[in-house]
Design a protein around this motif. Structure first.
Motif, PDB file in Angstrom:
ATOM      1  N   ARG A  12       1.413  -1.638  -0.010  1.00  0.00           N
ATOM      2  CA  ARG A  12      -0.296   0.233  -0.328  1.00  0.00           C
ATOM      3  C   ARG A  12       0.739   1.412   0.321  1.00  0.00           C
ATOM      4  O   ARG A  12       1.928   1.663   0.593  1.00  0.00           O
ATOM      5  N   ASN A  13       0.449   2.150  -1.152  1.00  0.00           N
ATOM      6  CA  ASN A  13       0.947   3.815  -0.592  1.00  0.00           C
ATOM      7  C   ASN A  13       0.351   4.242   0.470  1.00  0.00           C
ATOM      8  O   ASN A  13      -0.476   4.132   0.945  1.00  0.00           O
ATOM      9  N   ASN A  14       1.660   4.409   1.658  1.00  0.00           N
ATOM     10  CA  ASN A  14       1.415   5.361   2.416  1.00  0.00           C
ATOM     11  C   ASN A  14       2.411   5.877   3.529  1.00  0.00           C
ATOM     12  O   ASN A  14       3.650   5.733   2.761  1.00  0.00           O
ATOM     13  N   THR A  15       1.891   6.316   4.078  1.00  0.00           N
ATOM     14  CA  THR A  15       3.158   7.715   5.225  1.00  0.00           C
ATOM     15  C   THR A  15       3.275   7.294   6.246  1.00  0.00           C
ATOM     16  O   THR A  15       2.424   6.767   7.953  1.00  0.00           O
ATOM     17  N   LEU A  16       4.342   7.008   6.359  1.00  0.00           N
ATOM     18  CA  LEU A  16       4.955   6.767   7.963  1.00  0.00           C
ATOM     19  C   LEU A  16       5.944   7.099   8.636  1.00  0.00           C
ATOM     20  O   LEU A  16       7.105   7.881   7.744  1.00  0.00           O
ATOM     21  N   GLN A  17       6.329   7.878  10.307  1.00  0.00           N
ATOM     22  CA  GLN A  17       7.033   7.918  10.666  1.00  0.00           C
ATOM     23  C   GLN A  17       7.971   7.278  11.552  1.00  0.00           C
ATOM     24  O   GLN A  17       7.623   6.507  11.843  1.00  0.00           O
ATOM     25  N   ILE A  18       8.773   7.529  11.369  1.00  0.00           N
ATOM     26  CA  ILE A  18      10.116   6.821  11.772  1.00  0.00           C
ATOM     27  C   ILE A  18      10.450   7.348  13.342  1.00  0.00           C
ATOM     28  O   ILE A  18      11.292   8.240  13.201  1.00  0.00           O
ATOM     29  N   VAL A 234       6.637   4.952  -0.945  1.00  0.00           N
ATOM     30  CA  VAL A 234       5.965   5.070   0.124  1.00  0.00           C
ATOM     31  C   VAL A 234       7.275   6.500   0.240  1.00  0.00           C
ATOM     32  O   VAL A 234       8.139   6.298   0.182  1.00  0.00           O
ATOM     33  N   THR A 235       6.065   6.841   1.481  1.00  0.00           N
ATOM     34  CA  THR A 235       6.467   8.471   1.918  1.00  0.00           C
ATOM     35  C   THR A 235       7.185   8.176   3.769  1.00  0.00           C
ATOM     36  O   THR A 235       6.233   7.858   4.955  1.00  0.00           O
ATOM     37  N   ILE A 236       8.001   8.624   3.893  1.00  0.00           N
ATOM     38  CA  ILE A 236       8.660   8.482   5.787  1.00  0.00           C
ATOM     39  C   ILE A 236       9.010   9.418   6.039  1.00  0.00           C
ATOM     40  O   ILE A 236       9.718  10.907   4.857  1.00  0.00           O
ATOM     41  N   GLY A 237       8.638   9.965   7.485  1.00  0.00           N
ATOM     42  CA  GLY A 237       9.517  10.765   7.795  1.00  0.00           C
ATOM     43  C   GLY A 237       9.952  11.023   8.895  1.00  0.00           C
ATOM     44  O   GLY A 237      10.239   9.849   9.992  1.00  0.00           O
ATOM     45  N   SER A 238      11.111  11.458   9.917  1.00  0.00           N
ATOM     46  CA  SER A 238      11.106  12.900   9.475  1.00  0.00           C
ATOM     47  C   SER A 238      13.240  12.744   8.797  1.00  0.00           C
ATOM     48  O   SER A 238      13.647  12.520   9.345  1.00  0.00           O
ATOM     49  N   THR A 261      14.126   8.757  -4.208  1.00  0.00           N
ATOM     50  CA  THR A 261      14.109   9.502  -4.085  1.00  0.00           C
ATOM     51  C   THR A 261      13.511  11.139  -3.603  1.00  0.00           C
ATOM     52  O   THR A 261      13.938  11.491  -4.487  1.00  0.00           O
ATOM     53  N   THR A 262      12.512  11.140  -3.554  1.00  0.00           N
ATOM     54  CA  THR A 262      11.534  12.381  -3.873  1.00  0.00           C
ATOM     55  C   THR A 262      11.922  13.595  -2.272  1.00  0.00           C
ATOM     56  O   THR A 262      12.033  12.818  -1.646  1.00  0.00           O
ATOM     57  N   PHE A 263      12.073  14.532  -1.679  1.00  0.00           N
ATOM     58  CA  PHE A 263      13.202  15.095  -0.390  1.00  0.00           C
ATOM     59  C   PHE A 263      11.709  16.191  -0.601  1.00  0.00           C
ATOM     60  O   PHE A 263      11.703  16.896  -1.476  1.00  0.00           O
ATOM     61  N   GLY A 264      11.114  16.490   0.596  1.00  0.00           N
ATOM     62  CA  GLY A 264       9.720  17.265   0.742  1.00  0.00           C
ATOM     63  C   GLY A 264       9.992  17.566   1.947  1.00  0.00           C
ATOM     64  O   GLY A 264      11.401  17.659   2.205  1.00  0.00           O
ATOM     65  N   LYS A 265       9.411  18.101   2.481  1.00  0.00           N
ATOM     66  CA  LYS A 265       9.371  19.342   3.782  1.00  0.00           C
ATOM     67  C   LYS A 265       9.659  18.237   4.587  1.00  0.00           C
ATOM     68  O   LYS A 265       8.631  17.222   5.234  1.00  0.00           O
ATOM     69  N   ASN A 266      10.845  17.664   5.374  1.00  0.00           N
ATOM     70  CA  ASN A 266      10.916  16.607   6.713  1.00  0.00           C
ATOM     71  C   ASN A 266      10.670  15.371   6.133  1.00  0.00           C
ATOM     72  O   ASN A 266      10.320  14.742   6.798  1.00  0.00           O
ATOM     73  N   THR A 267      10.579  14.785   4.518  1.00  0.00           N
ATOM     74  CA  THR A 267       9.939  13.713   4.669  1.00  0.00           C
ATOM     75  C   THR A 267      10.648  13.237   3.181  1.00  0.00           C
ATOM     76  O   THR A 267      11.873  13.995   2.647  1.00  0.00           O
ATOM     77  N   ILE A 268      10.476  11.951   3.061  1.00  0.00           N
ATOM     78  CA  ILE A 268      11.238  11.218   1.899  1.00  0.00           C
ATOM     79  C   ILE A 268       9.814  10.681   1.338  1.00  0.00           C
ATOM     80  O   ILE A 268       9.920   9.762   1.938  1.00  0.00           O
ATOM     81  N   THR A 269       9.836  11.121   0.409  1.00  0.00           N
ATOM     82  CA  THR A 269       9.004   9.591  -0.713  1.00  0.00           C
ATOM     83  C   THR A 269      10.191   8.649  -1.492  1.00  0.00           C
ATOM     84  O   THR A 269      10.867   9.417  -2.681  1.00  0.00           O
ATOM     85  N   TRP A 395       7.229  -4.114  12.788  1.00  0.00           N
ATOM     86  CA  TRP A 395       6.077  -4.989  12.222  1.00  0.00           C
ATOM     87  C   TRP A 395       5.268  -4.479  12.032  1.00  0.00           C
ATOM     88  O   TRP A 395       4.074  -4.616  11.228  1.00  0.00           O
ATOM     89  N   LEU A 396       4.829  -2.586  12.897  1.00  0.00           N
ATOM     90  CA  LEU A 396       3.541  -2.470  13.163  1.00  0.00           C
ATOM     91  C   LEU A 396       3.306  -1.643  11.705  1.00  0.00           C
ATOM     92  O   LEU A 396       2.478  -1.616  11.087  1.00  0.00           O
ATOM     93  N   ASP A 397       4.774  -1.190  11.333  1.00  0.00           N
ATOM     94  CA  ASP A 397       4.408  -0.480  10.767  1.00  0.00           C
ATOM     95  C   ASP A 397       4.533  -1.133   9.069  1.00  0.00           C
ATOM     96  O   ASP A 397       4.339  -1.132   8.141  1.00  0.00           O
ATOM     97  N   LEU A 398       4.966  -2.104   8.930  1.00  0.00           N
ATOM     98  CA  LEU A 398       4.999  -2.907   7.851  1.00  0.00           C
ATOM     99  C   LEU A 398       3.135  -3.043   7.497  1.00  0.00           C
ATOM    100  O   LEU A 398       2.789  -3.384   6.854  1.00  0.00           O
ATOM    101  N   LYS A 399       2.461  -3.818   8.627  1.00  0.00           N
ATOM    102  CA  LYS A 399       0.999  -4.046   8.234  1.00  0.00           C
ATOM    103  C   LYS A 399       0.478  -3.048   8.096  1.00  0.00           C
ATOM    104  O   LYS A 399      -0.185  -2.949   7.149  1.00  0.00           O
TER     105      LYS A 399
END
Length: 408
Positions: A12-18, A234-238, A261-269, A395-399
């Motif tokens: 799935r396309n999703n945004t995650l906070q690492i 997948v988009t991940i921050g920060s 890799t595309t850099f956004g404001k405090n994120t990478i896609t 594992w939660l983020d993989l779900k």
């Protein structure tokens, strides 16, 4: 906990906070212990950072840091200069097999008092905290950068600062530069020129707030997932483009594996942009970013392409011998791997065995590096809870991305 990961056709396309970088957090925790007015935001929720915080707050004689290698190195230096404090620093069975001699000898050069409780050169160690008698130290340059950073972190608290001379070719330069950058962020200047690091004394109060960037080595697993998938992002921050972390080289390395890799404001896609995978540079040198070697090797195996990785000598003294472990587990899946003391060569392969059980060797990165293969096949991850060492929410983020798992 053993986990079965089911084969998934699409993520799935999703945004995650690492979580915040463990490397940055643990450096800043030492600086905060030396200068209590420093505040830290986006602190890593890893086991290692939790153990570091607990150790710094402890008033007990024996401090047990379990599997936390960074904590062992940084705390050895910290307690060595904590005048009047006696500490026995110990850890897990594996930690007692990981050498600390080079750092101990460097601290002894400074006049610090450290002895071995059992085997010479290895934890546990007994430390009698005292003021160093000199501000000059020399040590080998091709050792773990954590030894060098440990000395750098205590340097400003010493009456005359510290001059560190590195002998030979320096490895893991980005981690040394990370330490210098974090020192600068809190107002402490230092230089690194011609194999010599110089950090001045700072005896005043430091009132600074520092935001920890998210962990790039944790991002590597999502690079792998996207590389192994079909046209997904997948988009991940920060994250920031001008990162202190050497593992940010992922953004360039994974271009060869079809990920942009595309850099956004405090994120990478991260986006899969090509099904045609280019060969990685022959002899790709990972001496500045060894923690991403496992991920890259497994990604290449999943894509059916070979790779030849170099600069991996520090992997033999991590939570496990990571080169041997990679060879064993990839070959269980049907691959062919050749290793030396500091290199790994993976042969191209077009088959991946299913329902293979991956041993993790008490090593968080083994579990997380192999998990992305669930994009291609079903597999079992043994002792899956080991990820809590650096990335408890893995594992939660993989779900969230559509991975299906079940306890077995």
């Amino acid at each position: 906990m053993n986990l079965k990961l089911e084969h998934i056709s699409n993520i799935r396309n999703n945004t995650l906070q690492i979580t915040g970088s463990k490397s940055e957090t643990n450096r800043l925790l030492i600086l905060q212990a030396l200068y209590p007015n420093i505040s830290i935001e986006n602190v890593s929720n890893s086991d290692d950072s939790g153990l570091m915080q607990k150790a710094l707050q402890s008033e007990e004689l024996v401090v047990d840091i379990h599997h936390a290698g960074t904590a062992m190195r940084f705390l050895t230096a910290y307690f060595a200069v904590k005048e009047g404090r006696e500490t026995v620093l110990t850890g897990s069975k594996r930690m007692k097999e990981r050498p600390v001699k080079i750092l101990v000898e460097a601290l002894q050069q400074l006049g610090c008092e450290i002895s071995y409780e059992n085997e010479h050169g290895y934890p546990p160690i007994r430390i009698q905290g005292k003021q160093p008698s000199t501000n000059h130290v020399a040590l080998q340059a091709n050792v773990s950068s954590q030894y060098i950073s440990a000395l750098m972190l205590i340097a400003p608290s010493l009456p005359d600062g510290l001059e560190i001379v590195l002998e030979g070719k320096v490895t893991s330069v980005p981690y040394i530069n990370m330490t210098l950058s974090l020192l600068k962020d809190v107002g402490i200047e230092g230089t690194f020129q011609n194999n010599k690091i110089t950090i001045g004394s700072y005896q005043g109060v430091i009132s600074k707030s520092v935001v920890v960037e998210s962990d790039w080595s944790s991002a590597s697993y999502f690079y792998s997932i996207v590389a192994l998938s079909n046209d997904r992002s997948v988009t991940i921050g920060s994250y920031k483009k001008e990162s202190y972390q050497g593992d940010s080289s992922l953004s360039e390395i994974y271009k060869y594996l079809g990920v942009e890799t595309t850099f956004g404001k405090n994120t990478i896609t991260l986006k899969k942009v090509s099904d045609s995978v280019l060969a990685l540079p022959e002899g790709l040198d990972l001496s500045n970013s060894p923690d991403i070697a496992q991920t890259i090797a497994v990604t290449c195996f999943g894509l059916g392409v070979g790779c030849y990785l170099t600069g991996l000598h520090t992997l033999k003294i991590k939570e496990t011998d990571r080169l041997e472990a990679l060879k064993t587990e990839i070959e269980k899946l049907g691959g062919q791997v050749h290793i030396t003391e500091d290199t790994l060569r993976l042969e191209p392969s077009d088959t991946i065995s299913k329902d293979v059980s991956i041993a993790t060797y008490n090593d968080h990165r083994m579990a997380m590096a192999f998990a992305p293969l669930a994009v291609k096949t079903s597999l079992f991850i043994e002792d899956a809870n080991v990820v809590s060492k650096s990335y408890p929410d893995f594992w939660l983020d993989l779900k969230k991305l559509g991975f299906e798992d079940s306890n077995v």
